[in-house]
Design an enzyme around this catalytic site. Sequence first.
Site, PDB file in Angstrom:
ATOM      1  N   GLY A  46       0.831  -1.195   0.000  1.00 33.47           N
ATOM      2  CA  GLY A  46       0.000   0.000   0.000  1.00 33.47           C
ATOM      3  C   GLY A  46       0.866   1.244   0.000  1.00 33.47           C
ATOM      4  O   GLY A  46       2.060   1.177   0.327  1.00 33.47           O
ATOM      5  N   GLN A  51       2.831   9.925   1.891  1.00 33.76           N
ATOM      6  CA  GLN A  51       4.193   9.369   1.903  1.00 33.76           C
ATOM      7  C   GLN A  51       5.054   9.869   0.749  1.00 33.76           C
ATOM      8  O   GLN A  51       6.271   9.761   0.789  1.00 33.76           O
ATOM      9  CB  GLN A  51       4.129   7.831   1.854  1.00 33.76           C
ATOM     10  CG  GLN A  51       3.559   7.227   3.126  1.00 33.76           C
ATOM     11  CD  GLN A  51       3.437   5.726   2.998  1.00 33.76           C
ATOM     12  OE1 GLN A  51       2.458   5.226   2.435  1.00 33.76           O
ATOM     13  NE2 GLN A  51       4.421   4.989   3.484  1.00 33.76           N
ATOM     14  N   CYS A  92       6.266  -0.338   7.411  1.00 33.05           N
ATOM     15  CA  CYS A  92       5.887   0.852   6.654  1.00 33.05           C
ATOM     16  C   CYS A  92       7.056   1.282   5.779  1.00 33.05           C
ATOM     17  O   CYS A  92       8.197   1.299   6.227  1.00 33.05           O
ATOM     18  CB  CYS A  92       5.523   1.980   7.617  1.00 33.05           C
ATOM     19  SG  CYS A  92       4.989   3.488   6.793  1.00 33.05           S
ATOM     20  N   LEU A  93       6.754   1.635   4.532  1.00 37.08           N
ATOM     21  CA  LEU A  93       7.806   2.079   3.612  1.00 37.08           C
ATOM     22  C   LEU A  93       8.455   3.375   4.105  1.00 37.08           C
ATOM     23  O   LEU A  93       9.581   3.674   3.709  1.00 37.08           O
ATOM     24  CB  LEU A  93       7.225   2.276   2.206  1.00 37.08           C
ATOM     25  CG  LEU A  93       6.742   0.991   1.522  1.00 37.08           C
ATOM     26  CD1 LEU A  93       6.004   1.319   0.229  1.00 37.08           C
ATOM     27  CD2 LEU A  93       7.909   0.038   1.251  1.00 37.08           C
ATOM     28  N   HIS A 134      -4.144   1.364   8.018  1.00 37.81           N
ATOM     29  CA  HIS A 134      -2.770   1.898   8.050  1.00 37.81           C
ATOM     30  C   HIS A 134      -2.642   3.090   7.083  1.00 37.81           C
ATOM     31  O   HIS A 134      -2.091   4.134   7.445  1.00 37.81           O
ATOM     32  CB  HIS A 134      -1.805   0.761   7.686  1.00 37.81           C
ATOM     33  CG  HIS A 134      -0.366   1.132   7.539  1.00 37.81           C
ATOM     34  ND1 HIS A 134       0.631   0.644   8.374  1.00 37.81           N
ATOM     35  CD2 HIS A 134       0.287   1.920   6.633  1.00 37.81           C
ATOM     36  CE1 HIS A 134       1.808   1.138   7.979  1.00 37.81           C
ATOM     37  NE2 HIS A 134       1.628   1.910   6.935  1.00 37.81           N
ATOM     38  N   GLU A 135      -3.176   2.930   5.866  1.00 42.18           N
ATOM     39  CA  GLU A 135      -3.067   4.007   4.858  1.00 42.18           C
ATOM     40  C   GLU A 135      -3.941   5.199   5.222  1.00 42.18           C
ATOM     41  O   GLU A 135      -3.547   6.349   5.008  1.00 42.18           O
ATOM     42  CB  GLU A 135      -3.461   3.490   3.458  1.00 42.18           C
ATOM     43  CG  GLU A 135      -2.699   2.279   2.939  1.00 42.18           C
ATOM     44  CD  GLU A 135      -1.204   2.377   3.045  1.00 42.18           C
ATOM     45  OE1 GLU A 135      -0.657   3.496   3.143  1.00 42.18           O
ATOM     46  OE2 GLU A 135      -0.564   1.313   3.049  1.00 42.18           O
ATOM     47  N   HIS A 138      -2.170   7.373   7.531  1.00 43.57           N
ATOM     48  CA  HIS A 138      -1.197   8.252   6.855  1.00 43.57           C
ATOM     49  C   HIS A 138      -1.866   9.549   6.384  1.00 43.57           C
ATOM     50  O   HIS A 138      -1.301  10.631   6.528  1.00 43.57           O
ATOM     51  CB  HIS A 138      -0.584   7.553   5.636  1.00 43.57           C
ATOM     52  CG  HIS A 138       0.575   6.650   5.925  1.00 43.57           C
ATOM     53  ND1 HIS A 138       1.724   7.070   6.588  1.00 43.57           N
ATOM     54  CD2 HIS A 138       0.810   5.359   5.599  1.00 43.57           C
ATOM     55  CE1 HIS A 138       2.581   6.060   6.666  1.00 43.57           C
ATOM     56  NE2 HIS A 138       2.053   4.994   6.078  1.00 43.57           N
TER      57      HIS A 138
HETATM   58  O1  GNR Z   1       4.120  -2.645   2.447  1.00 49.80           O
HETATM   59  C1  GNR Z   1       3.539  -2.523   3.526  1.00 49.80           C
HETATM   60  N1  GNR Z   1       3.285  -3.619   4.284  1.00 49.80           N
HETATM   61  C2  GNR Z   1       2.489  -3.599   5.409  1.00 49.80           C
HETATM   62  C3  GNR Z   1       2.542  -4.705   6.238  1.00 49.80           C
HETATM   63  C4  GNR Z   1       1.762  -4.759   7.355  1.00 49.80           C
HETATM   64  C5  GNR Z   1       0.919  -3.718   7.651  1.00 49.80           C
HETATM   65  C6  GNR Z   1       0.858  -2.604   6.842  1.00 49.80           C
HETATM   66  C7  GNR Z   1       1.644  -2.550   5.719  1.00 49.80           C
HETATM   67  S1  GNR Z   1       1.552  -1.163   4.682  1.00 49.80           S
HETATM   68  C8  GNR Z   1       3.164  -1.182   4.005  1.00 49.80           C
HETATM   69  C9  GNR Z   1       3.312  -0.120   2.953  1.00 49.80           C
HETATM   70  C10 GNR Z   1       3.144   1.239   3.597  1.00 49.80           C
HETATM   71  O2  GNR Z   1       3.953   1.761   4.301  1.00 49.80           O
HETATM   72  N2  GNR Z   1       2.024   1.845   3.405  1.00 49.80           N
HETATM   73  O3  GNR Z   1       1.794   3.032   4.002  1.00 49.80           O
HETATM   74 NI    NI Z   2       2.947   3.082   5.781  1.00 49.41          NI
END
Ligand code: GNR
Ligand code: NI
Length: 170
Positions: A46, A51, A92-93, A134-135, A138
């Site tokens: 995601g 980001q 998270c990236l 999670h997104e 953000h």
């Molecule tokens: O790539 C991603 N893997 C992930 C794994 C577990 C819970 C959430 C994520 S999201 C993350 C990519 C990201 O940072 N999205 O904002």
């Molecule tokens: Ni993230």
Amino acid sequence: MALLSILRYPDVRLHKKAKPVQVVDDRIRKLVRDMADTMYEAPGVGLAATQVDVHERVIVIDVSEEGRDLMVLINPEITWKSETIKTFEEGCLSVPGIYDEVERSERIRFKALDEKGQPYEMEAEGLLAVCVQHEMDHLDGKVFVEYLSPLKQNRIKTKMKKAERELAKA
Ligand code: GNR
Ligand code: NI
């Protein structure tokens, strides 16, 4: 193909609140394409516009095994959350190399617009439910590490700043 650069925690821009998209036009569709390219390249499941330093409510997600089932969420809203909570080890990236457990609703319903500006609503569970929550965090300026203890957050900040210094030297 255009790859966008991903902001890294603790960059203050990760805490900006994204504004709703007014019109789903070619500018937004180009952003979606570039975000998808960036997500697949990373690779990640995601990516939120926040980001990539664009503070508009746009998310791309692909939780498929083969990695070619792109979901686009524009102006997403959660319409229902289960009371049942599940912990999931998140990453998270924007916080590379850090993984820790976060508690979130196990199932959700959400509505959003797709890349054509068409509204849709769907129910999600498992990794998709985790990822949407999670997104959406953000877009509200929240990074998953903010659910961890202050001690862990400080350790992560120190580690990320050190990694940044090493990168700058190289
Ligand atoms: O790539 C991603 N893997 C992930 C794994 C577990 C819970 C959430 C994520 S999201 C993350 C990519 C990201 O940072 N999205 O904002
Ligand atoms: Ni993230």
